[in-house]
Design a protein around this motif. Structure first.
Motif, short mmCIF file in Angstrom:
data_model
loop_
_atom_site.label_atom_id
_atom_site.label_comp_id
_atom_site.label_asym_id
_atom_site.label_seq_id
_atom_site.Cartn_x
_atom_site.Cartn_y
_atom_site.Cartn_z
N VAL A 83 0.85 -1.19 0.00
CA VAL A 83 0.00 0.00 0.00
C VAL A 83 0.89 1.24 0.00
O VAL A 83 1.91 1.30 0.68
CB VAL A 83 -0.93 -0.01 1.24
N ARG A 86 -0.83 6.61 -2.81
CA ARG A 86 -1.92 6.73 -3.77
C ARG A 86 -3.18 6.06 -3.23
O ARG A 86 -4.31 6.50 -3.52
CB ARG A 86 -1.55 6.12 -5.12
N ASP A 87 -3.00 5.01 -2.45
CA ASP A 87 -4.17 4.37 -1.84
C ASP A 87 -4.87 5.34 -0.90
O ASP A 87 -6.10 5.37 -0.81
CB ASP A 87 -3.74 3.11 -1.09
N VAL A 88 -4.08 6.16 -0.19
CA VAL A 88 -4.65 7.19 0.69
C VAL A 88 -5.42 8.21 -0.15
O VAL A 88 -6.53 8.61 0.21
CB VAL A 88 -3.53 7.89 1.49
N LEU A 90 -6.77 7.84 -3.18
CA LEU A 90 -7.99 7.26 -3.76
C LEU A 90 -9.08 7.09 -2.70
O LEU A 90 -10.28 7.22 -3.00
CB LEU A 90 -7.68 5.92 -4.41
N ARG A 91 -8.68 6.83 -1.48
CA ARG A 91 -9.65 6.62 -0.40
C ARG A 91 -10.20 7.93 0.16
O ARG A 91 -11.39 8.09 0.37
CB ARG A 91 -8.99 5.80 0.72
N ASP A 92 -9.29 8.90 0.39
CA ASP A 92 -9.67 10.11 1.14
C ASP A 92 -9.79 11.37 0.28
O ASP A 92 -10.18 12.42 0.79
CB ASP A 92 -8.65 10.37 2.25
N PHE A 97 -5.73 13.47 1.50
CA PHE A 97 -4.34 13.17 1.14
C PHE A 97 -3.40 14.23 1.72
O PHE A 97 -2.37 13.91 2.32
CB PHE A 97 -4.21 13.12 -0.38
N ASN A 180 0.42 2.06 -6.94
CA ASN A 180 0.38 2.45 -5.52
C ASN A 180 1.08 3.75 -5.18
O ASN A 180 0.94 4.27 -4.07
CB ASN A 180 0.98 1.32 -4.67
N ASP A 216 -2.11 12.20 -10.84
CA ASP A 216 -2.66 12.45 -9.51
C ASP A 216 -2.41 13.87 -9.01
O ASP A 216 -3.32 14.56 -8.55
CB ASP A 216 -2.06 11.46 -8.50
#
Length: 596
Positions: A83, A86-88, A90-92, A97, A180, A216
């Motif tokens: 992880v 980028r996972d952060v 996409l989630r938040d 971020f 990621n 991103d």
């Protein structure tokens, strides 16, 4: 060939399952409904023959051959990569971020190896082929990077113009290999990825398509720190759903009381405007490597005190050799992220060394959490890969950095280019004069922020002065009779915006005379771009499926895109060739395999 006809024969039901006679072809006229083939293999052979007879299709600055040694890809762990940030994201989302970045313990790094490092050292010539090979290793071993800078700046037009590959395809393929780690690009504000102003809707559309293709974080800057241009770029990146990183281009020296045009107060006030406009991250873009440890402490310290909750990201170049010291000082003063390049692609006009930053921060509150042994493996790959680009390597003519950058303030990538140009014109012994003229040209134009495209304007004027043996005083005195470079005239007309402190007078009035002047933001007066008409025109010209990405490439660089499409029509997908084959062609009797 007759292959399409034979394919139709072998697909014919009567031929496969019945008895046929000499009337078979006459009775089955559909056999002649031939599907056009891409004929890629034949086109690639044509390209290789062309290279072997005529030499490389891309201009070669120095007489050197690509290395015959291919880099060894370090082993990669099987399975999904860890992880990452980028996972952060996409989630938040961008706001979440930014909060996670600010709350992170330790120093975060952005790796510029995939863009600015090779833009500074290798004339932006690194190909997608070599970036893809090392991408899985980066994804698995550098998941705690803040971001990977891999797009924008000069890479967009160079990909099409000199490497004959699609910049969008690069972004798509790297995204698939590195899911990621956030990708970061350099956006020239209202200039997008070009060297001119575009209609507002073109900048918005560009950011939208870039985000859809996997971008991103958008580092948005303007070559004059002209706020209206920056705000347009920030709005476009934000509307696309990207992370907005507003970048203040740094020049001068905030620690020198004798240099007050670009004072500490100037930077803090500009940052105030960018934070009010909603930037997620605040960046200091030190494109010439002018930040010294003391000025780093003053500037970053003041920004951290003023904006305790906003992440601060610092970019520099290592031209003078003090990059690591300056970045450590920035981190100590409160910066959350600093830019580095892997060791074998670092130093000189590139960014400070990743390995040095990781080692210096290890065991302290700034610890990056990156394993040094992985940096060594990463560096070894690029050390060998760099040999493939020997014809473009700045070390062919430039053997070290130089602290005189504190005087001439030449940005990293431009320093390399000017050095190449001086040597190619037989003026290598006059490079000192070129640098001195650059400093004088900068003063003539009013002491500018210098980054593409404003840095090119200063460089054009400097070369004009050297070629015509003109001093600063002579230019000022004879300004009404001299034939200045077009870029200088257009700058004085206001084509790229308004510089801090206004235009230099009486130079401007003497040069322009009765020429028109643009007031305010240049792109504001441009009519919207008709993308539908552009797409229809492209379909009529190329007779094939045109993607939204193709439309944006044509919008940014119409002539370059047209030449790129003509090239690929003649020579096929050359991006699937190895770099040595692309530049030099195969050796006699060499066997090689090409996968597309």
């Amino acid at each position: 060939t007759n292959i399409p006809f034979l394919q139709n024969v072998f697909a014919n039901h009567q031929f496969l399952h019945s008895t046929v006679d000499t009337q078979f072809i006459d009775e089955n006229q559909e056999l002649f409904n031939l599907k056009p083939t891409q004929n890629r293999a034949q086109k690639l052979l044509h390209y290789l023959g062309h290279v072997m007879v005529n030499g490389p299709t891309t201009p070669i600055p120095v007489k050197a051959k690509p290395s015959s040694t291919d880099p060894v890809i370090p082993p990669v762990t099987m399975g999904d990569p860890p992880v990452g940030f980028r996972d952060v994201l996409l989630r938040d989302g961008p706001e979440g971020f930014a909060k996670a970045v600010r709350a992170h313990q330790g120093l975060l790094l952005m790796d510029t190896t995939f863009r600015d490092a090779h833009q500074s050292l290798l004339a932006t010539r690194v190909r997608t082929h070599d970036l893809k090979k090392i991408s899985p290793f980066v994804s698995h071993n550098f998941s705690n990077l803040f971001s990977l800078e891999n797009w924008g700046g000069a890479t967009f037009d160079v990909a099409m113009r000199f490497l004959s590959e699609c910049p969008w395809k690069r972004l798509q393929e790297l995204r698939a290999l590195i899911p990621n780690v956030p990708f970061q690009m350099l956006l020239r504000g209202a200039n997008a990825v070009g060297y001119t102003n575009y209609p507002d809707n073109a900048v918005f559309k560009f950011c939208e398509v870039a985000k859809e293709n996997g971008m991103d974080i958008f580092r948005v800057f303007d070559s004059l720190n002209y706020l209206p241009n920056m705000l347009l770029g920030m709005e476009a990146a934000g509307a696309a759903g990207g992370v907005v990183e507003a970048a203040i281009s740094y020049t001068g020296d905030v620690s020198d009381p004798m240099r007050q045009k670009y004072s500490l107060d100037y930077y803090v006030k500009l940052a105030d405007e960018l934070v009010k406009a909603g930037t997620h991250i605040l960046c200091i873009k030190d494109m010439a490597g002018l930040l010294k440890p003391e000025s780093s402490k003053l500037l970053i310290g003041a920004l951290r005190d003023r904006f305790p909750d906003v992440p601060i990201h610092v970019h520099t170049h290592d031209t003078a050799g003090a990059g690591v010291a300056a970045m450590l000082a920035c981190a100590g003063a409160g910066a959350d992220v600093v830019d580095v390049a892997v060791d074998s692609m670092a130093g000189m006009t590139s960014q400070p060394s990743m390995g040095a930053m990781v080692a210096c921060a290890k065991g302290t509150k700034l610890d990056t959490g990156i394993a040094l042994e992985k940096v060594f493996d990463y560096s070894e790959y690029w050390e060998v890969a760099r040999g493939l680009y020997a014809p473009f390597d700045c070390t062919a003519t430039m053997k070290s950095g130089n602290a005189d950058v504190y005087e001439n303030e030449i940005p990293g990538g431009q320093y390399t280019n000017l050095h190449f140009q001086a040597h190619s014109m037989g003026l290598g012994n006059k490079f000192k004069e070129v640098k001195k003229a650059y400093a004088e040209a900068n003063k003539l134009l009013g002491d500018l922020i210098k980054v593409t495209p404003s840095s090119k304007i200063v460089g054009d004027l400097a070369q004009f002065m050297v070629q015509n043996n003109l001093t600063r005083a002579e230019v000022e005195e004879r300004a009404d009779e001299l034939s200045f470079p077009l870029s200088v005239v257009e700058f004085l007309q206001g084509y790229i915006g308004i510089p801090h402190g206004g235009f230099p007078e009486p130079l401007r009035s003497k040069v322009l005379k009765a020429l028109p002047r643009i007031e305010g933001r240049p792109g504001a007066s441009l009519p919207p771009m008709d993308f539908k008409a552009l797409e229809e025109g492209l379909r009529a010209s190329h007779g094939e499926e045109i993607t939204p990405e193709d439309v944006m490439s044509a919008a940014m660089y119409p002539k370059v895109f047209q030449e790129f499409k003509e090239f690929t029509s003649n020579f096929g997908p050359v991006d699937c060739l190895s770099t040595r084959l692309f530049l030099d062609g195969p050796k006699i009797a060499e066997e090689f395999e090409v996968r597309n």
